[in-house]
Design a protein around this motif. Structure first.
Motif, short mmCIF file in Angstrom:
data_model
loop_
_atom_site.label_atom_id
_atom_site.label_comp_id
_atom_site.label_asym_id
_atom_site.label_seq_id
_atom_site.Cartn_x
_atom_site.Cartn_y
_atom_site.Cartn_z
N GLN A 230 0.83 -1.21 0.00
CA GLN A 230 0.00 0.00 0.00
C GLN A 230 0.86 1.26 0.00
O GLN A 230 0.60 2.21 -0.72
CB GLN A 230 -0.93 0.02 1.23
N LYS A 231 1.92 1.23 0.82
CA LYS A 231 2.81 2.38 0.91
C LYS A 231 3.46 2.64 -0.46
O LYS A 231 3.56 3.79 -0.91
CB LYS A 231 3.87 2.12 1.98
N HIS A 232 3.94 1.59 -1.09
CA HIS A 232 4.58 1.74 -2.40
C HIS A 232 3.59 2.31 -3.42
O HIS A 232 3.93 3.20 -4.19
CB HIS A 232 5.12 0.39 -2.89
N LEU A 233 2.37 1.79 -3.41
CA LEU A 233 1.37 2.27 -4.37
C LEU A 233 1.09 3.76 -4.15
O LEU A 233 0.93 4.52 -5.10
CB LEU A 233 0.09 1.45 -4.26
N SER A 234 1.08 4.16 -2.87
CA SER A 234 0.79 5.58 -2.60
C SER A 234 1.97 6.46 -3.02
O SER A 234 1.81 7.66 -3.25
CB SER A 234 0.44 5.78 -1.12
N ASN A 235 3.16 5.87 -3.13
CA ASN A 235 4.32 6.64 -3.59
C ASN A 235 4.40 6.76 -5.11
O ASN A 235 5.17 7.56 -5.63
CB ASN A 235 5.62 5.99 -3.08
N LEU A 236 3.64 5.92 -5.80
CA LEU A 236 3.66 5.98 -7.27
C LEU A 236 2.59 6.96 -7.72
O LEU A 236 1.41 6.81 -7.39
CB LEU A 236 3.38 4.58 -7.85
N GLU A 237 3.00 7.95 -8.49
CA GLU A 237 2.01 8.95 -8.91
C GLU A 237 1.33 8.55 -10.21
O GLU A 237 0.15 8.78 -10.42
CB GLU A 237 2.69 10.32 -9.09
N ASP A 238 2.10 7.92 -11.10
CA ASP A 238 1.58 7.59 -12.42
C ASP A 238 0.63 6.38 -12.35
O ASP A 238 0.97 5.35 -11.78
CB ASP A 238 2.81 7.28 -13.32
N GLU A 239 -0.56 6.55 -12.95
CA GLU A 239 -1.57 5.47 -12.89
C GLU A 239 -1.08 4.20 -13.59
O GLU A 239 -1.35 3.10 -13.13
CB GLU A 239 -2.89 5.93 -13.52
N ASP A 240 -0.37 4.36 -14.72
CA ASP A 240 0.13 3.19 -15.44
C ASP A 240 1.15 2.43 -14.60
O ASP A 240 1.20 1.20 -14.60
CB ASP A 240 0.78 3.59 -16.77
N LEU A 241 1.96 3.19 -13.87
CA LEU A 241 2.95 2.53 -13.00
C LEU A 241 2.26 1.79 -11.86
O LEU A 241 2.67 0.69 -11.49
CB LEU A 241 3.93 3.55 -12.41
N LYS A 242 1.21 2.39 -11.32
CA LYS A 242 0.44 1.72 -10.26
C LYS A 242 -0.12 0.39 -10.80
O LYS A 242 -0.03 -0.64 -10.14
CB LYS A 242 -0.75 2.59 -9.83
N THR A 243 -0.68 0.44 -12.02
CA THR A 243 -1.25 -0.77 -12.61
C THR A 243 -0.17 -1.84 -12.79
O THR A 243 -0.37 -3.01 -12.47
CB THR A 243 -1.87 -0.44 -13.99
N LEU A 244 0.98 -1.41 -13.29
CA LEU A 244 2.09 -2.34 -13.51
C LEU A 244 2.55 -2.94 -12.17
O LEU A 244 2.81 -4.14 -12.07
CB LEU A 244 3.25 -1.59 -14.17
N SER B 93 15.04 -1.16 8.74
CA SER B 93 13.90 -1.25 7.82
C SER B 93 14.05 -0.28 6.66
O SER B 93 14.49 0.85 6.84
CB SER B 93 12.61 -0.95 8.59
N GLY B 94 13.62 -0.71 5.50
CA GLY B 94 13.69 0.16 4.33
C GLY B 94 12.51 1.11 4.26
O GLY B 94 12.56 2.13 3.57
N VAL B 95 11.42 0.79 4.98
CA VAL B 95 10.21 1.61 4.84
C VAL B 95 9.85 2.40 6.10
O VAL B 95 9.23 3.46 6.00
CB VAL B 95 8.98 0.76 4.42
N LEU B 96 10.23 1.89 7.27
CA LEU B 96 9.86 2.62 8.49
C LEU B 96 10.76 3.85 8.66
O LEU B 96 11.91 3.84 8.26
CB LEU B 96 10.00 1.71 9.71
N PRO B 97 10.21 4.94 9.26
CA PRO B 97 11.03 6.14 9.44
C PRO B 97 12.16 5.91 10.43
O PRO B 97 12.12 4.96 11.23
CB PRO B 97 10.05 7.18 9.96
N GLU B 163 12.77 5.87 1.19
CA GLU B 163 11.45 5.37 0.82
C GLU B 163 11.35 5.17 -0.70
O GLU B 163 10.88 4.13 -1.16
CB GLU B 163 10.42 6.42 1.26
N HIS B 164 11.79 6.16 -1.45
CA HIS B 164 11.72 6.04 -2.91
C HIS B 164 12.67 4.98 -3.42
O HIS B 164 12.37 4.26 -4.37
CB HIS B 164 11.99 7.39 -3.58
N LEU B 165 13.84 4.87 -2.80
CA LEU B 165 14.78 3.84 -3.22
C LEU B 165 14.25 2.46 -2.89
O LEU B 165 14.46 1.50 -3.65
CB LEU B 165 16.14 4.05 -2.56
N HIS B 166 13.55 2.35 -1.79
CA HIS B 166 12.99 1.05 -1.42
C HIS B 166 11.96 0.61 -2.46
O HIS B 166 11.94 -0.55 -2.89
CB HIS B 166 12.35 1.14 -0.03
N LEU B 167 11.15 1.56 -2.90
CA LEU B 167 10.18 1.27 -3.96
C LEU B 167 10.91 0.93 -5.27
O LEU B 167 10.57 -0.04 -5.95
CB LEU B 167 9.27 2.50 -4.14
#
Lengths: 264, 264
Positions: A230-244, B93-97, B163-167
């Motif tokens: 969920q956290k990763h999805l919320s970090n992705l802004e692009d809808e296509d990237l979310k789908t992927l 952790s890669g995601v926790l602050p 966070e972005h690198l973890h994603l």
């Protein structure tokens, strides 16, 4: 001395012609405007670069067509009658059948190295599968010898295996590279250097080469770690990237279930 | 001599504790049933393996919590009051602050190496980014020194970058590995050895490490080679794989258009 011609001087033609001449084979390369394409390293100094098919000697024994798939047949028809009566004309396509030139020239074959070639990087032939076929036993032996001497892995052509490997290569190379391109783009937008990921990428590929990738799978999807997904999805802004992201995560979970089923 | 404790002996804890002891740091590892987990190589012979937190000396200076994300806070609360008054308790952790343990222990920090660890393979720390933070200047210096001496790349923690690198790592490692697992599965079903693809995979990763992956993109999708795309789709039997193939191909074409737009 064995005489060959390489027609088309793209990435495959370039590295193939260098390897042929390195093996002491007299190699003629047909390449319009080759002056603009020659490499500063001078690695091609033993090649006979010519401007057109008309400048080739008639006693060429094997013609390597390394042009694009949709130009192979047309290029074969341009070869002089006298040459093709004796020479074997082979193509280097991953998808076209070995007999693609049947009916176009009397002696046809295939020499397809399964890898990704770049003009600006030395090509490492070690272990590269090369699919080979020719109706002339003599040519087959020659092509096998070329592959072996390059350190590659000659394989008697099997259109079906080559076809599946070509598709597999799209996943292993094109799609993988694209994932890296997406990542590079994402990070660039945030001003984060892509090279932070270099050690991870090296580790990933070392594992893939060493063990069954299904068993090496790690990450939030296979762990079923919903909070991270969920956290990763919320970090992705692009809808296509979310789908992927969703689709690849689901695919990981699906394959993992399939694998467990097999173990029952 | 600096005394540390590693709590949790999974893949990260295992390689971190080996590296700490290699650096001459007195390293205590809390690991229930460690007899079953010790490695045949005996690499861990300089570690002090103990069964429970109660067996740790009180003068531990840094505690590395390498347990799963959802167990970090709980593990921190189990540490004896006397120990946490002086020690810094860091998580990996890669995601926790970085301040995840704020309010749980007085001195908290983070030591997060961005890579993929496997117990059965030596870990190569070279260039691995390690995100570090601690409220105690002394501990921060110690953690930086540990990372540097391992050959890694210490980075002052920045929750947002991490966070972005973890994603990004999920794309670069998890998804890439999954593509290989899909390919391995596809080939296995046809009796084709996966190792035919090893040289290609090596070439792919060499290119990714050397040049912008967006510029290295090859294959039928970016060429707009519809015949090959159709042929590949007809070779895929599984509907989910077809969907994934279409989506990744579209994504390649989309990124390529975006890239061209930027160049205008």
């Amino acid at each position: 001395m064995y005489k060959v011609a390489v027609i088309g001087w793209g990435n495959v033609g370039y590295h193939l012609s260098l390897e042929l001449s390195r093996q002491g084979i007299q190699t003629f390369v047909v390449c319009r405007n080759y002056h603009r394409k020659t490499n500063a390293s001078g690695a091609e100094k033993n090649l006979h670069l010519v401007n057109s098919i008309a400048e080739l000697p008639n006693d060429i024994e094997t013609v390597f067509l390394t042009v694009k798939d949709d130009q192979i047949a047309a290029a074969a028809t341009k070869l002089p009658e006298k040459m093709v009566q004796n020479a074997c004309v082979s193509h280097s396509s991953g998808v076209l059948p070995a007999n693609h030139l049947k009916g176009v020239v009397p002696n046809y074959g295939i020499f397809y190295p399964l890898n990704s070639f770049s003009r600006d990087q030395d090509f490492n032939w070690a272990g590269v599968p090369v699919f080979i076929e020719s109706g002339q036993e003599r040519v087959s032996r020659f092509l096998h010898k070329v592959a072996e001497e390059a350190g590659a892995r000659p394989v008697k052509n099997d259109d079906l295996i080559r076809e599946h490997l070509h598709l597999a290569a799209v996943f292993a190379n094109n799609f993988t590279n694209h994932l890296m391109a997406l990542v590079s783009d994402m990070l660039k937008k945030r001003g984060i250097p892509f090279d932070y990921l270099h050690p991870l990428i090296q580790t990933t590929v070392e594992k893939v080469l060493r063990m069954d990738p299904a068993k090496a799978q790690t990450g939030p999807a296979i762990r079923g770690d919903k909070a991270t997904l969920q956290k990763h999805l919320s970090n992705l802004e692009d809808e296509d990237l979310k789908t992927l992201y969703r689709q690849l995560s689901r695919s990981i979970q699906k394959l993992s279930t399939d694998e467990s089923d097999k173990e029952l």
